[in-house]
Design a protein around this motif. Structure first.
Motif, PDB file in Angstrom:
ATOM      1  N   LEU A  30      13.045 -32.641 -79.770  1.00 40.80           N
ATOM      2  CA  LEU A  30      13.056 -33.824 -80.632  1.00 40.80           C
ATOM      3  C   LEU A  30      14.330 -33.919 -81.464  1.00 40.80           C
ATOM      4  CD1 LEU A  30       9.415 -33.593 -82.056  1.00 40.80           C
ATOM      5  CD2 LEU A  30      10.195 -34.891 -80.055  1.00 40.80           C
ATOM      6  N   LEU A  31      15.101 -32.850 -81.543  1.00 40.12           N
ATOM      7  CA  LEU A  31      16.253 -32.808 -82.440  1.00 40.12           C
ATOM      8  C   LEU A  31      17.448 -33.498 -81.805  1.00 40.12           C
ATOM      9  CD1 LEU A  31      15.930 -29.117 -83.686  1.00 40.12           C
ATOM     10  CD2 LEU A  31      14.841 -31.184 -84.563  1.00 40.12           C
ATOM     11  N   SER A  32      18.074 -34.368 -82.572  1.00 45.03           N
ATOM     12  CA  SER A  32      19.209 -35.135 -82.061  1.00 45.03           C
ATOM     13  C   SER A  32      20.525 -34.395 -82.239  1.00 45.03           C
ATOM     14  CB  SER A  32      19.292 -36.493 -82.764  1.00 45.03           C
ATOM     15  OG  SER A  32      19.437 -36.320 -84.175  1.00 45.03           O
ATOM     16  N   ASN A  33      20.526 -33.333 -83.043  1.00 44.26           N
ATOM     17  CA  ASN A  33      21.728 -32.529 -83.235  1.00 44.26           C
ATOM     18  C   ASN A  33      21.304 -31.087 -83.516  1.00 44.26           C
ATOM     19  OD1 ASN A  33      21.002 -32.347 -86.012  1.00 44.26           O
ATOM     20  ND2 ASN A  33      22.116 -34.241 -86.457  1.00 44.26           N
ATOM     21  N   ASP A  34      22.258 -30.249 -83.848  1.00 44.58           N
ATOM     22  CA  ASP A  34      21.932 -28.832 -84.041  1.00 44.58           C
ATOM     23  C   ASP A  34      21.834 -28.456 -85.521  1.00 44.58           C
ATOM     24  OD1 ASP A  34      24.624 -29.081 -84.582  1.00 44.58           O
ATOM     25  OD2 ASP A  34      25.239 -27.302 -83.463  1.00 44.58           O
ATOM     26  N   TYR A  35      21.412 -29.396 -86.338  1.00 46.72           N
ATOM     27  CA  TYR A  35      21.078 -29.116 -87.735  1.00 46.72           C
ATOM     28  C   TYR A  35      20.110 -27.930 -87.767  1.00 46.72           C
ATOM     29  CZ  TYR A  35      18.828 -30.172 -92.304  1.00 46.72           C
ATOM     30  OH  TYR A  35      18.295 -30.133 -93.574  1.00 46.72           O
ATOM     31  N   PRO A  36      20.499 -26.815 -88.391  1.00 42.78           N
ATOM     32  CA  PRO A  36      19.744 -25.571 -88.177  1.00 42.78           C
ATOM     33  C   PRO A  36      18.370 -25.522 -88.837  1.00 42.78           C
ATOM     34  CG  PRO A  36      21.520 -25.217 -89.751  1.00 42.78           C
ATOM     35  CD  PRO A  36      21.707 -26.602 -89.201  1.00 42.78           C
ATOM     36  N   PHE A  37      18.184 -26.264 -89.935  1.00 42.87           N
ATOM     37  CA  PHE A  37      16.968 -26.095 -90.720  1.00 42.87           C
ATOM     38  C   PHE A  37      15.759 -26.818 -90.146  1.00 42.87           C
ATOM     39  CE2 PHE A  37      20.674 -26.027 -93.605  1.00 42.87           C
ATOM     40  CZ  PHE A  37      20.637 -24.679 -93.928  1.00 42.87           C
ATOM     41  N   ALA A  38      15.967 -27.673 -89.159  1.00 44.65           N
ATOM     42  CA  ALA A  38      14.834 -28.353 -88.520  1.00 44.65           C
ATOM     43  C   ALA A  38      14.393 -27.657 -87.247  1.00 44.65           C
ATOM     44  CB  ALA A  38      15.190 -29.811 -88.216  1.00 44.65           C
ATOM     45  N   ARG A  39      15.024 -26.567 -86.899  1.00 49.89           N
ATOM     46  CA  ARG A  39      14.693 -25.898 -85.648  1.00 49.89           C
ATOM     47  C   ARG A  39      13.358 -25.151 -85.759  1.00 49.89           C
ATOM     48  NH1 ARG A  39      18.609 -26.575 -82.178  1.00 49.89           N
ATOM     49  NH2 ARG A  39      17.751 -25.060 -80.728  1.00 49.89           N
ATOM     50  N   HIS A  40      12.704 -25.039 -84.638  1.00 46.99           N
ATOM     51  CA  HIS A  40      11.405 -24.387 -84.554  1.00 46.99           C
ATOM     52  C   HIS A  40      11.456 -22.993 -85.174  1.00 46.99           C
ATOM     53  CE1 HIS A  40       8.028 -22.330 -82.456  1.00 46.99           C
ATOM     54  NE2 HIS A  40       7.451 -23.525 -82.463  1.00 46.99           N
ATOM     55  N   ALA A  41      12.497 -22.232 -84.871  1.00 46.19           N
ATOM     56  CA  ALA A  41      12.592 -20.848 -85.345  1.00 46.19           C
ATOM     57  C   ALA A  41      12.649 -20.755 -86.858  1.00 46.19           C
ATOM     58  CB  ALA A  41      13.824 -20.174 -84.736  1.00 46.19           C
ATOM     59  N   PHE A  42      13.213 -21.758 -87.521  1.00 51.51           N
ATOM     60  CA  PHE A  42      13.292 -21.722 -88.977  1.00 51.51           C
ATOM     61  C   PHE A  42      11.895 -21.818 -89.588  1.00 51.51           C
ATOM     62  CE2 PHE A  42      14.112 -23.412 -93.242  1.00 51.51           C
ATOM     63  CZ  PHE A  42      15.125 -22.578 -93.668  1.00 51.51           C
ATOM     64  N   PHE A  43      11.067 -22.732 -89.062  1.00 52.16           N
ATOM     65  CA  PHE A  43       9.702 -22.867 -89.578  1.00 52.16           C
ATOM     66  C   PHE A  43       8.848 -21.645 -89.214  1.00 52.16           C
ATOM     67  CE2 PHE A  43      11.105 -27.333 -89.204  1.00 52.16           C
ATOM     68  CZ  PHE A  43      10.986 -27.683 -90.538  1.00 52.16           C
ATOM     69  N   VAL A  44       9.080 -21.077 -88.032  1.00 53.00           N
ATOM     70  CA  VAL A  44       8.371 -19.854 -87.654  1.00 53.00           C
ATOM     71  C   VAL A  44       8.675 -18.748 -88.660  1.00 53.00           C
ATOM     72  CG1 VAL A  44       8.261 -18.001 -85.935  1.00 53.00           C
ATOM     73  CG2 VAL A  44       8.197 -20.393 -85.189  1.00 53.00           C
ATOM     74  N   ALA A  45       9.948 -18.602 -89.030  1.00 46.84           N
ATOM     75  CA  ALA A  45      10.321 -17.561 -89.991  1.00 46.84           C
ATOM     76  C   ALA A  45       9.658 -17.801 -91.344  1.00 46.84           C
ATOM     77  CB  ALA A  45      11.838 -17.505 -90.133  1.00 46.84           C
ATOM     78  N   LEU A  46       9.607 -19.056 -91.782  1.00 47.70           N
ATOM     79  CA  LEU A  46       8.955 -19.378 -93.056  1.00 47.70           C
ATOM     80  C   LEU A  46       7.472 -19.016 -93.012  1.00 47.70           C
ATOM     81  CD1 LEU A  46      10.502 -22.895 -93.786  1.00 47.70           C
ATOM     82  CD2 LEU A  46      10.940 -20.814 -95.093  1.00 47.70           C
ATOM     83  N   GLU A  47       6.812 -19.365 -91.913  1.00 49.09           N
ATOM     84  CA  GLU A  47       5.372 -19.115 -91.811  1.00 49.09           C
ATOM     85  C   GLU A  47       5.060 -17.635 -91.646  1.00 49.09           C
ATOM     86  OE1 GLU A  47       3.114 -21.428 -89.080  1.00 49.09           O
ATOM     87  OE2 GLU A  47       3.892 -23.345 -89.792  1.00 49.09           O
ATOM     88  N   GLN A  48       5.747 -16.978 -90.709  1.00 51.48           N
ATOM     89  CA  GLN A  48       5.421 -15.587 -90.409  1.00 51.48           C
ATOM     90  C   GLN A  48       5.738 -14.651 -91.572  1.00 51.48           C
ATOM     91  OE1 GLN A  48       7.213 -14.457 -86.677  1.00 51.48           O
ATOM     92  NE2 GLN A  48       5.751 -15.642 -85.469  1.00 51.48           N
ATOM     93  N   SER A  49       6.717 -14.983 -92.370  1.00 54.81           N
ATOM     94  CA  SER A  49       7.037 -14.162 -93.542  1.00 54.81           C
ATOM     95  C   SER A  49       6.176 -14.541 -94.744  1.00 54.81           C
ATOM     96  CB  SER A  49       8.516 -14.318 -93.907  1.00 54.81           C
ATOM     97  OG  SER A  49       8.809 -15.666 -94.233  1.00 54.81           O
TER      98      SER A  49
END
Length: 390
Positions: A30-49
């Protein structure tokens, strides 16, 4: 809440309480660019930690739009029970609600937690009709706000290009100012310095020279190269500095830093400072193909100008070396002006369920716009660039 919010033809909108409901591939598509904070891995890190979740007052409610079984749009939304970690300050609104005997919390926020960096908030597949899906997403957000009895819906740090659609759908525009550095095709740091007045040029050189005079060595690591020990060291800096500045140990924890180091290492730059081969301070940046984002900093001891070196000058040099167009060094900081950072608008959008307050806050924001414009104009008047180059 997992249930369907609404359906139109073959479109379905749902709210989902965890990023694990989406595969990395489908979310990132869904991402139109490589803005890092909207990536799946960023939210995974927030949730898992567990830096977001019920205990932190950031309860995830990702809005997801499906066409049939295919994810075609999403919004990272959170139910908030407090204003912390948003960087868009609405304490006075909450106080006004309290004075009127109305609950301001919970509220629904579309945001990147703890991240005042503008970027996409409505994530829509490029193959979809952007107007249609925007209308559907925002309708879903308003519907969810009503269902879970939030006082309002707020979209924090969207891009300027997204604002007209948000306003057309009844959201109120709010503005603020940050200070960003822009790369005007500089080949070296000295090329950048040459655009400044002699006084500012001399001051920056003096500040940078003081780093060597204090026997501080600066090392730059791409995130992929950072070890577990490096992340542990950096977290120690981050935690100690937050404790000294704010009386708490920070919004993030060591697990978060370790997770982004493992999953987003190619989007990270870690800068560490050493004295006698012992680490004493560090700064962490994120990056996209065109922008460097200065995010976190910490130190164990005070060294003259070390914050400026690690958080500003090293970032500027990195942008020049790697041909990045812009350096977003984070919220606030008028002291950035004299170091070549320029004032820019940031935005947020707000919809209040109580129509009386919605109208009153709208009137307030119109007055605030004039004050923010005056502040931005005054900041521009204090830029350190040579007059013969402007």
């Amino acid at each position: 809440m997992d249930s369907k919010q609404s359906e139109t033809q073959d479109l379905t909108c749902r709210s989902v309480p965890t990023i694990d409901a989406f595969s990395e591939e489908e979310w990132n598509s869904l991402l139109s660019n490589d803005y890092p904070f909207a990536r799946h891995a960023f939210f995974v890190a927030l949730e898992q930690s567990e830096v977001i979740g019920r205990k932190s007052g950031w309860i995830a409610q990702y809005l997801a739009v499906y066409r049939g079984d295919k994810l075609v749009a999403a919004m990272p939304c959170f139910i908030k029970s407090h204003p912390y970690g948003e960087y868009v300050f609405d304490w006075s609104w909450a106080e006004a609600y309290e004075d009127a005997g109305i609950e301001y919390y919970p509220k629904l926020v579309c945001a990147i937690p703890f991240t005042p960096a503008a970027g996409p908030r409505l994530l829509i597949s490029a193959s979809e009709d952007q107007v249609e899906i925007t209308t559907y997403l925002l309708g879903g957000m308003r519907s969810l706000t009503d269902q879970i009895q939030c006082s309002g819906a707020h979209i924090l740090f969207p891009t300027q290009s997204a604002l007209p659609s948000l306003i057309d759908h009844g959201f109120l525009e709010r503005r603020a100012v940050q200070f960003h550095w822009f790369n005007r095709n500089y080949l070296t740091f000295d090329d950048f310095l040459a655009t400044l007045t002699s006084r500012r040029r001399k001051n920056i050189r003096k500040e940078r020279k003081s780093i060597g005079d204090q026997c501080v060595e600066v090392r730059i690591l791409d995130g992929d190269a950072a070890s577990a020990s490096d992340w542990s060291t950096f977290y120690r800096f981050y935690q100690r500095t937050y404790l000294k500045r704010s009386g708490h140990t920070g919004y993030l924890n060591q697990g978060f830093f370790e997770r982004i180091g493992a999953s987003l290492g190619n989007r990270l730059v870690l800068i560490l400072a050493y004295v006698d081969d012992d680490p004493v301070a560090g700064a962490l940046y994120f990056k996209s193909t065109d922008t460097l984002y200065g995010r976190y900093w910490g130190c164990l001891a005070e060294y003259e100008n070390l914050h400026f070196e690690l958080c500003y000058y090293q970032g500027i040099e990195y942008c020049i070396k790697h041909n990045l167009e812009r350096f977003d060094a984070g919220a606030q900081g008028e002291h950035k002006l004299m170091r070549g950072f320029e004032p820019v608008y940031t935005y947020s959008a707000h919809y209040l369920q109580h129509q009386g307050f919605h109208q009153a806050i709208g009137d307030y924001l119109q007055r605030e716009h004039s004050l923010i414009q005056q502040y931005l104009d005054d900041a521009k008047a204090h830029l350190p660039f040579r007059s013969d180059l402007t």
